[in-house]
Every structure is written in C-alpha cells, then in structure tokens.
Design a protein around this motif. Structure first.
Motif, PDB file in Angstrom:
ATOM      1  N   UNK A 110       0.553  -1.339  -0.279  1.00  0.00           N
ATOM      2  CA  UNK A 110       0.117   0.114   0.179  1.00  0.00           C
ATOM      3  C   UNK A 110       0.964   1.155  -0.034  1.00  0.00           C
ATOM      4  N   UNK A 111       1.945   1.385   0.713  1.00  0.00           N
ATOM      5  CA  UNK A 111       2.868   2.437   0.677  1.00  0.00           C
ATOM      6  C   UNK A 111       3.684   2.628  -0.497  1.00  0.00           C
ATOM      7  N   UNK A 112       3.932   1.549  -1.113  1.00  0.00           N
ATOM      8  CA  UNK A 112       4.976   1.780  -2.377  1.00  0.00           C
ATOM      9  C   UNK A 112       4.276   1.789  -3.600  1.00  0.00           C
ATOM     10  N   UNK A 113       3.021   1.289  -3.570  1.00  0.00           N
ATOM     11  CA  UNK A 113       2.370   1.219  -4.887  1.00  0.00           C
ATOM     12  C   UNK A 113       0.763   1.731  -4.358  1.00  0.00           C
ATOM     13  N   UNK A 114       0.561   2.757  -4.143  1.00  0.00           N
ATOM     14  CA  UNK A 114      -0.795   3.344  -3.490  1.00  0.00           C
ATOM     15  C   UNK A 114      -1.728   3.386  -4.553  1.00  0.00           C
ATOM     16  N   UNK A 115      -1.441   3.646  -5.989  1.00  0.00           N
ATOM     17  CA  UNK A 115      -2.429   3.671  -7.031  1.00  0.00           C
ATOM     18  C   UNK A 115      -3.200   2.211  -7.004  1.00  0.00           C
ATOM     19  N   UNK A 116      -2.610   1.336  -6.767  1.00  0.00           N
ATOM     20  CA  UNK A 116      -2.987  -0.089  -6.639  1.00  0.00           C
ATOM     21  C   UNK A 116      -2.151  -1.043  -6.075  1.00  0.00           C
ATOM     22  N   UNK A 117      -2.460  -1.029  -4.831  1.00  0.00           N
ATOM     23  CA  UNK A 117      -1.628  -1.919  -3.728  1.00  0.00           C
ATOM     24  C   UNK A 117      -1.837  -3.412  -4.289  1.00  0.00           C
ATOM     25  N   UNK A 118      -2.861  -3.774  -4.815  1.00  0.00           N
ATOM     26  CA  UNK A 118      -2.992  -5.065  -5.439  1.00  0.00           C
ATOM     27  C   UNK A 118      -2.162  -5.861  -6.351  1.00  0.00           C
ATOM     28  N   UNK A 151      -5.527  -9.404 -12.549  1.00  0.00           N
ATOM     29  CA  UNK A 151      -6.314  -8.552 -13.598  1.00  0.00           C
ATOM     30  C   UNK A 151      -6.086  -7.037 -13.201  1.00  0.00           C
ATOM     31  N   UNK A 152      -5.435  -7.024 -12.072  1.00  0.00           N
ATOM     32  CA  UNK A 152      -5.037  -5.537 -11.562  1.00  0.00           C
ATOM     33  C   UNK A 152      -3.775  -4.708 -12.262  1.00  0.00           C
ATOM     34  N   UNK A 154     -10.965  -3.616   1.054  1.00  0.00           N
ATOM     35  CA  UNK A 154     -10.817  -4.389  -0.284  1.00  0.00           C
ATOM     36  C   UNK A 154     -10.564  -3.818  -1.671  1.00  0.00           C
ATOM     37  N   UNK A 155     -11.554  -2.639  -1.469  1.00  0.00           N
ATOM     38  CA  UNK A 155     -11.907  -2.016  -2.916  1.00  0.00           C
ATOM     39  C   UNK A 155     -10.626  -0.917  -2.958  1.00  0.00           C
ATOM     40  N   UNK A 156      -9.899  -0.489  -1.986  1.00  0.00           N
ATOM     41  CA  UNK A 156      -8.864   0.398  -2.045  1.00  0.00           C
ATOM     42  C   UNK A 156      -7.562  -0.313  -2.503  1.00  0.00           C
ATOM     43  N   UNK A 157      -7.775  -1.771  -1.913  1.00  0.00           N
ATOM     44  CA  UNK A 157      -6.616  -2.711  -2.171  1.00  0.00           C
ATOM     45  C   UNK A 157      -6.499  -3.030  -3.774  1.00  0.00           C
ATOM     46  N   UNK A 158      -7.758  -2.981  -4.289  1.00  0.00           N
ATOM     47  CA  UNK A 158      -7.984  -3.322  -5.735  1.00  0.00           C
ATOM     48  C   UNK A 158      -7.877  -2.130  -6.630  1.00  0.00           C
ATOM     49  N   UNK A 159      -7.382  -0.753  -6.229  1.00  0.00           N
ATOM     50  CA  UNK A 159      -7.158   0.423  -6.826  1.00  0.00           C
ATOM     51  C   UNK A 159      -8.446   1.144  -7.125  1.00  0.00           C
ATOM     52  N   UNK A 219     -16.070 -15.020  -8.851  1.00  0.00           N
ATOM     53  CA  UNK A 219     -14.850 -15.917  -8.185  1.00  0.00           C
ATOM     54  C   UNK A 219     -13.548 -15.348  -8.062  1.00  0.00           C
ATOM     55  N   UNK A 220     -13.077 -14.322  -8.770  1.00  0.00           N
ATOM     56  CA  UNK A 220     -11.977 -13.489  -8.523  1.00  0.00           C
ATOM     57  C   UNK A 220     -12.078 -12.709  -7.425  1.00  0.00           C
ATOM     58  N   UNK A 221     -13.204 -12.111  -7.160  1.00  0.00           N
ATOM     59  CA  UNK A 221     -13.429 -11.347  -5.818  1.00  0.00           C
ATOM     60  C   UNK A 221     -13.615 -12.124  -4.573  1.00  0.00           C
ATOM     61  N   UNK A 222     -14.406 -13.331  -4.776  1.00  0.00           N
ATOM     62  CA  UNK A 222     -14.681 -14.079  -3.846  1.00  0.00           C
ATOM     63  C   UNK A 222     -13.300 -14.460  -3.054  1.00  0.00           C
ATOM     64  N   UNK A 223     -12.302 -14.912  -3.918  1.00  0.00           N
ATOM     65  CA  UNK A 223     -10.906 -15.451  -3.446  1.00  0.00           C
ATOM     66  C   UNK A 223     -10.151 -14.498  -2.905  1.00  0.00           C
ATOM     67  N   UNK A 224      -9.889 -13.244  -3.726  1.00  0.00           N
ATOM     68  CA  UNK A 224      -8.960 -12.365  -3.535  1.00  0.00           C
ATOM     69  C   UNK A 224      -9.319 -11.556  -2.526  1.00  0.00           C
ATOM     70  N   UNK A 225     -10.677 -11.089  -2.174  1.00  0.00           N
ATOM     71  CA  UNK A 225     -10.955 -10.686  -0.895  1.00  0.00           C
ATOM     72  C   UNK A 225     -10.703 -11.641   0.475  1.00  0.00           C
ATOM     73  N   UNK A 226     -10.891 -12.747   0.360  1.00  0.00           N
ATOM     74  CA  UNK A 226     -10.284 -13.514   1.518  1.00  0.00           C
ATOM     75  C   UNK A 226      -9.014 -13.569   1.713  1.00  0.00           C
ATOM     76  N   UNK A 227      -8.115 -13.618   0.410  1.00  0.00           N
ATOM     77  CA  UNK A 227      -6.541 -13.427   0.691  1.00  0.00           C
ATOM     78  C   UNK A 227      -6.198 -12.068   1.196  1.00  0.00           C
ATOM     79  N   UNK A 228      -7.024 -10.951   0.691  1.00  0.00           N
ATOM     80  CA  UNK A 228      -6.556  -9.666   1.101  1.00  0.00           C
ATOM     81  C   UNK A 228      -6.781  -9.638   2.679  1.00  0.00           C
ATOM     82  N   UNK A 229      -8.118 -10.269   3.112  1.00  0.00           N
ATOM     83  CA  UNK A 229      -8.383 -10.025   4.545  1.00  0.00           C
ATOM     84  C   UNK A 229      -7.394 -10.947   5.433  1.00  0.00           C
ATOM     85  N   UNK A 230      -7.005 -11.943   4.971  1.00  0.00           N
ATOM     86  CA  UNK A 230      -5.995 -12.957   5.596  1.00  0.00           C
ATOM     87  C   UNK A 230      -4.699 -12.181   5.733  1.00  0.00           C
TER      88      UNK A 230
END
Length: 769
Positions: free
Chosen positions: A269-277, A291-292, A602-607, A659-670
């Motif tokens: 998030x600090x190094x790539x603030x435009x799209x941390x994902x 996809x990001x 999660x949305x901000x993580x995805x940019x 599915x990409x959001x169902x799984x990536x949201x879980x990974x990001x939360x983890x």
C-alpha cells in the motif's frame, strides 16, 4: 499437486522440509542404487531407499500422491536355491506397484500433468483387493519394503514421465532456460521467485524517492560483474534474497526487515498506492499476474541485492531483468533436461554427463576413440585373474576407480542431483540383449562378461521386469527419469490444489448446536458446492499463491479450516441474513467479509476510488448499527445520497458473484489481519470430549488455530484464550481444520482416548470419491 515421500517418519517441530526429506528418503549411494548411473556407467532410473525406523519398527511404503493403480505384481515367494533367478547375488524381492498420477500444477491445459511413480522390491503389497485403475490416495499404505541382493528393508523408487509431459511439468523442452530473452511461465508460477540480473543493470546506494520510479537519484554503487541471479524466498515472516552465479554458486544474501512478509499488505500500500493489489503481486511474484494494473505500467521493484562488493539497490522490474519461479526449474540451480544418449542400450553414452563428470579425461582413453578401438590397442593389457583390488596395473581397474572417485565426489553428486535424463527403462524384458549386450564386449571398464554370467543376469532381470506386462498408457519404454527426492522436494513447494484435492478438504461430518445440544451431521458434497469448487478452483489457487498461503501446508489448513465452515461447506458465498445488524454489508466471499469498512479496505486494495465523505458516512453508520442493533443505518438508500454509487453496490455484490473477488477478498483479509503469523506456529492438538443430550462427542481443538479463527471472525486474535470459544462455529471450524491437517500435511500428532499418539484423529473418516 500434493506430494509426499514414500516413507513418512514422524515430523520434528521446526524441521525444514529439506531436512525432513533427508530423513524420509535415505537414498542410495554411488554403487548402491544411485541415480542416474552406477560405477559401471549403467543407467539407473531411480534410487534405492532404506526404510526408516519408528520406535524400532520399519515404516511402510506409501503412495506419494493421489493417483490410480496402473500395475501391480505380488512378490515371488522366497527361493534360496543357488539357481533361483531372484537369488542372484542374494535374494531380491520383486513385488512391484506402479501408480499413475494425473493432477495440476497451475492453470490451463498446459499445467495438467501426468507422471508415474514406481515402487519395486516390495516384500508385500498392502492394498486390499488391488485392481488396475483403482483409486489410491496420497499417504495410503501400499506395501512393505523388501530385500535387494540380500539387504533388507529397501525399495527401488522411481518417477518417470513421457515426452509429451515435459513442457507441462518442466515448462520447457530445452536443456536450459532462455533466460536472457524471455521471462518464465505464468500459467504455473509458485515457490521462490528468481531474477536474472544482466551486467548492464545498475545498483544504487538507495532506491528511488518514489518507489515506482525506474531510476534512483542515489549514487551508482555497482554493476553485476557477470550474469547473476537473485532468488527471493518468503518463509515465516522473513524474505531473503540470495545472489547466485550461472554455475549455481551463492555469492551473497540479504534479509529484508524482520516481519517483512507479514507486513506485505502495508508495504504494498505504501509503495504502490495507486493499486496496492498489483504492487503486492510485484513484491510477491516480481511481476503482475492478476487482473489489476500497475500505475505506472512500468513501476519499479526496488530490492537490496548482495554482491561480493556489498549490498546495493536494484530495480528488479528493469526492462532487461527477466523473472522466473521454481516452476521454471532454473538451470542455475542445477535443473537441466539431458537427452543426448541416442542409442537404445543401458550404457551411459551421454556426452553432456560424461563431460560434466570428466569421465573421459584419462589420457589413455580420449573421447575420440571408440571402446572397441581402445580394447584392441596394444597398450591395453588385462591384469592376471586376481581379486580386482590387486589389478593396480589394469586399465580397466584404473578407469573404474577413476569413475568411482568422480561419481563419489560431493561436487559431482551436486551437479547430478537435479538433472532429468531420458533413457530406456531398466524394467523391459524383451529388449534385454539390446540394452545389455554391450556387456559381452570389451568395454571401458574391462573385458567382456562371461556368457554364463550374462545368462544368469538375464534370467535375474527377467524375473524383475514388468514393462511389457504393465502396458502403461501414454508413456514409452524410453522416457524421462526424474531425480526422485528433488522432484518431490520442488513440487512440495507447488501448493496448487486440484479439484479433487479441494473436495477432500470438506470434512465428512461436523458438530453444531441444535436446540441447545450438540448434534453431529453429515457434510454432503452438494451440487452447489461442486459447482463452486469448479468455479473457484483457478482464482482460489492463484489467490493462495499470491497471498503466500500456499507456501505452507499449515497456513492452508488454517485458511480452509475457516473458509469451508464460513461458506457452509462451500455451499454459500453470501450470508444473506437480512436480520443481521450489518446487512447489506453482510458476509460475502470465501472468508466472508462483513461490515462496510472491510469492503472499502478491499476496494482500495484493488485500486478503486472511494470518496472520503462516503467513508466517513459508512463509519458513522457502522457505529450506529452496532449500538442500536438495527441495520437501517446501513441501508443503501441511506448512503446513496452520501456517495454510494450503483457501481459500488455492484463491487459489493461481486465479492459473492465473481470468483476472482470471492477469493481475492479472502486473501486480502488474511493478509491485512496477519493471520499467517498465527498459522505459522506449530499446532498442538487437544482431544476434547463433550457430553450433550445424553451422548458423547469427540473432536480436536488447537489454540494456534483458535487464534486464527478469532482473527478471521473477530478481526484480531484474543488476549483471553477462553474467548476463542465465542468464535462463531468454533467446533465445526476445529473439525474442518483437523480434516485439512490430515489432507495437507504429512503426519500430525493426535492423542487418542488413552493418550497414545496417532497419525489420525479419533474418530476420522476421509472424504473419498
């Protein structure tokens, strides 16, 4: 692919995987079942393994991976007669099992793989009513080790594949990677990452002030003196970057700050603030695979790299730097495909291998001279018939000693241990003379074998041969042979789960509270769950790789112990509870996100852009809903005037539907809750017995997992461990975790009713198809 060694000794806490495999696979030494050649330069397609002992008992032979029984042969009864073919040089058991493994190591058709494992010299086959094509599962006991030339408790173990599988398994058909011109494969990307640093890349005293900038304003400290390679390894919170030469020599190592891996979400998030994902993927994979998109598209990847002259900052995303993973089998780490022995016999004539081991360096036997020419040379004299050790003036003795000394050298063995060779199987019966007829002629190792000895060897080999009987599909008699221990070691880093392996992660039963009492209910594999497994498999595996869950079986067990329970055994991707105080921001995805703050994070993580006024409104509405117990404050109609858009509502729904959001949201939360820090601790399983409704129920709990469950359910671990019991569905989560440990790990310690340790929980029923 999940894979294990064929022997499973008890695990030791804190033991590295390499150390564990060294205990589990006691491989043959040169001259005693060594891969890939013997002292007489005969090809040897596998390795002899000595069965380890546990509490004085010989460990059984187990299946290394899920597969099907392709061939089996019950062992011949022991016959000690001198002329018994299997008593040649001492009794040798010929019980045999061949398993066909069809699995996945990445996404798409190019990552579907088929290979075979061979278990020879079994004294007993333990499979019940064995039949060709029957399912066999990883860790199933398949047999007992036998004798090889009179030595007990040994097997010959082999892993083979056909030509068509090499680009799938290995990612290439060439001997070495074309590392200077193209990056590695992306369909299969796992394990450690590797970067090629060409001599023109500049190392600086500091990174760019803006982490995404390509060029640093710092002083130029160094350039690579030659082609160098950087390996990036993540494990238990640490990130280590090791520098190698093309020859595989490690010339430096740099460790990132303590906890770098656990802090990766914040660092991205600090190094790539435009799209941390996308930045997270850059830090994890050295490139963006999802996809990001990076902003800018050529954003830098600054890392400190150790050179002989010191540590300098390099941009690992520079235009001339290429990136690879363990799935590319980097040749600077020793992985090479060698197919230059063009004849059909069993005598090693590989120019590459002979040059590698310097087998042709003896001046009396230059490589330009044929074996026949050498044997007819006037200076070729055989010593009198004495014990071989007395033949000190015999060229055959001297050359054989030369070969022995070369093969026994640690340096030579290191050069061989990751090479993959193509040559004929030693288990064919019909082409014995083609493969071994060279023994009847003078060779570089001495005079011809007497005909009577040759015939005895032929009968011995026929008693063990099976290739024609097996009729193995999709593999020819001349095929690729993998170094067994190294094959298992590298693919244990893969962590890509097939659909069948994902299905096994569902327990067969679970406990829940009903009318204030515990009840045990069967967990069915519903049609919805099957559909979800099919839809989620690819994005889920990619997310597990991205968020470094797949790097550890303990992490995966903790992840699935929560995810399968939270989704009601993969049956629901949306809680859809209109009475919940956090509705419509209720649970969605694999680790079900709740409350608007987690969705926004999660949305901000995805940019994605979320206006500050809306964030403030959501925060206030969250507080009001929590205080009043009413979700009216969070209703979309209340928030749309404050900036909630139809697009954002669609983003929220995507966590359930895509599915990409169902799984990536879980990974990001983890990642942002740092659940891995807890999952990395060694679990201690406690047997719990509960009386309820006049019945007794048994399950296993684990404080380490309980804290992961609290992190998932509450957002953080608890200071008072008794509060773990307040985690929603904690008993069922523990059961899912226990099942996942059995499926994913080698062996866990489960105490039974008497306190005796078992490798399986009590009770336990595996999910089988």
């Amino acid at each position: 692919m999940l894979i294990s060694p064929p022997f499973l000794p008890a695990p030791t806490a804190g033991e590295s995987d390499e150390a564990y495999l060294n205990r589990a696979m006691l491989c043959g030494e040169p001259g005693d079942g060594f891969f890939p050649i013997s002292f007489d330069l005969n090809w040897h397609g596998g390795t002899h393994l000595k069965a380890p002992l546990l509490a004085g008992k010989v460990l059984p032979v187990r299946a290394i991976a899920d597969g099907k029984l392709a061939y089996f042969r019950q062992p011949t009864p022991v016959d000690t007669a001198d002329d018994a073919p299997l008593n040649y040089g001492g009794w040798t058991d010929n019980g045999c099992i061949v398993l066909r493994h069809e699995t996945e190591i990445g996404e798409g058709e190019s990552s579907k793989v088929v290979f075979y494992s061979i278990y020879m010299h079994l004294s007993k086959i333990s499979l019940v009513n064995p039949k060709v094509d029957m399912r066999v599962y990883r860790k199933d006991i398949i047999g007992e080790s036998g004798k090889i030339y009179g030595v007990p408790n040994k097997i010959h173990f082999e892993i083979i594949a056909d030509d068509a599988q090499i680009p799938h398994l290995f990612g290439r058909t060439e001997r070495e990677l074309m590392y200077q011109t193209k990056a590695g494969r992306t369909d299969s990307c796992w394990g450690d990452m590797h970067f090629y640093l060409p001599p023109e890349v500049i190392g600086y005293s500091q990174p760019a002030a803006n982490w995404t900038d390509q060029n640093s304003a710092g002083d130029c400290l160094a350039r690579p003196p030659e082609d160098l390679f950087v390996r990036m390894h993540y494990e238990k919170g640490q990130c280590v970057l090791s520098t190698y030469t093309l020859e595989g020599k490690c010339i430096g190592e740099h460790k990132e700050s303590e906890g770098f891996e656990y802090d990766l979400f914040e660092i991205a998030g600090s190094r790539y603030p435009a799209c941390p994902s996308a930045g997270y993927e850059m830090l994890r994979f050295g490139r963006v695979l999802g996809p990001d998109s990076l902003t800018p598209a050529n954003a830098a990847h600054w890392r400190q790299v150790a050179l002989p002259t010191g540590v300098a900052w390099f941009n690992l995303n520079a235009s001339t730097v290429t990136c690879f993973s363990d799935a590319d089998f980097p040749h600077w780490l020793g992985w090479k495909l060698i197919d230059d022995d063009t004849d059909e016999d069993s005598h090693c004539q590989s120019p590459y291998l002979r040059a590698l081991l310097k087998l042709d360096e003896d001046p009396l036997f230059p490589p330009s001279r044929s074996i026949v020419e050498i044997s007819k040379s006037p200076d070729f004299k055989h010593a009198p018939a004495k014990p071989e050790e007395d033949h000190v003036y015999s060229k055959s003795f001297r050359i054989k000693k030369h070969n022995q000394e070369i093969i026994q050298k640690e340096e030579s063995r290191k050069q061989l241990e990751k090479c993959v060779f193509k040559f004929p199987s030693e288990w064919g019966r019909e082409n014995f003379d083609t493969r071994y007829g060279w023994l009847l002629s003078d060779s570089e190792l001495g005079p011809a074998m007497p005909k009577i000895d040759y015939n005895q060897l032929k009968e011995h080999q026929k008693a063990m041969a099976f290739w024609e009987d097996a009729g193995l599909k999709d593999i020819k008699a001349k095929h690729w042979h993998f170094p067994p221990k190294e094959f298992i070691h590298v693919f244990r880093k893969c962590g890509w789960l097939s659909g069948e392996e994902l299905t096994q992660l569902l327990p067969t039963s679970a406990l829940r509270i009903k009318d204030s009492n515990l009840v045990s209910e069967g967990v069915t594999l519903s049609a919805v769950a099957q559909q979800n497994i099919g839809d989620l498999k690819r994005p889920l595996n990619k997310a597990l790789q991205k968020f470094l869950v797949a790097n550890s079986t303990l992490r995966m067990a903790a992840f699935f112990g929560n995810a399968t329970q939270e989704t009601q055994w993969l049956g629901k991707m949306h809680e859809n509870n209109s009475s919940a105080k956090y509705f419509p921001w209720d649970g969605r995805g694999l680790l079900q996100l709740t409350w608007p703050g987690n969705y926004v994070k999660y949305w901000k993580f995805r940019g994605r852009k979320v206006p500050s006024p809306l964030v403030s409104a959501l925060t206030a509405a969250h507080k009001s809903a929590d205080n009043t117990g009413s979700n009216s404050h969070l209703a979309d109609s209340q928030l749309t005037p404050k900036g909630l858009t139809a697009e954002m509502i669609r983003w929220r729904d995507d966590v359930e539907k895509k599915p990409v959001d169902a799984t990536n949201s879980a990974g990001a939360y983890w990642a942002w809750t740092q659940a891995a820090k807890l999952a990395d601790k060694s679990p201690v399983m406690e047997r719990v017995v509960k009386e309820s409704g006049g019945k007794q129920f048994v399950y296993y709990s684990c404080e380490v997992f309980g804290q992961v469950a609290a992190t998932v359910n509450f957002g953080s671990p608890v200071h008072d461990v008794t509060k773990i019991n307040k985690v929603n569905g904690i008993i069922a989560r523990n059961q899912a975790y226990t099942n996942a440990l059995v499926v994913l790990t080698e062996q866990m310690n489960f105490p039974d009713a008497s306190g005796k340790i078992s490798e399986l929980p009590d009770p336990f029923k595996a999910r089988r198809q």
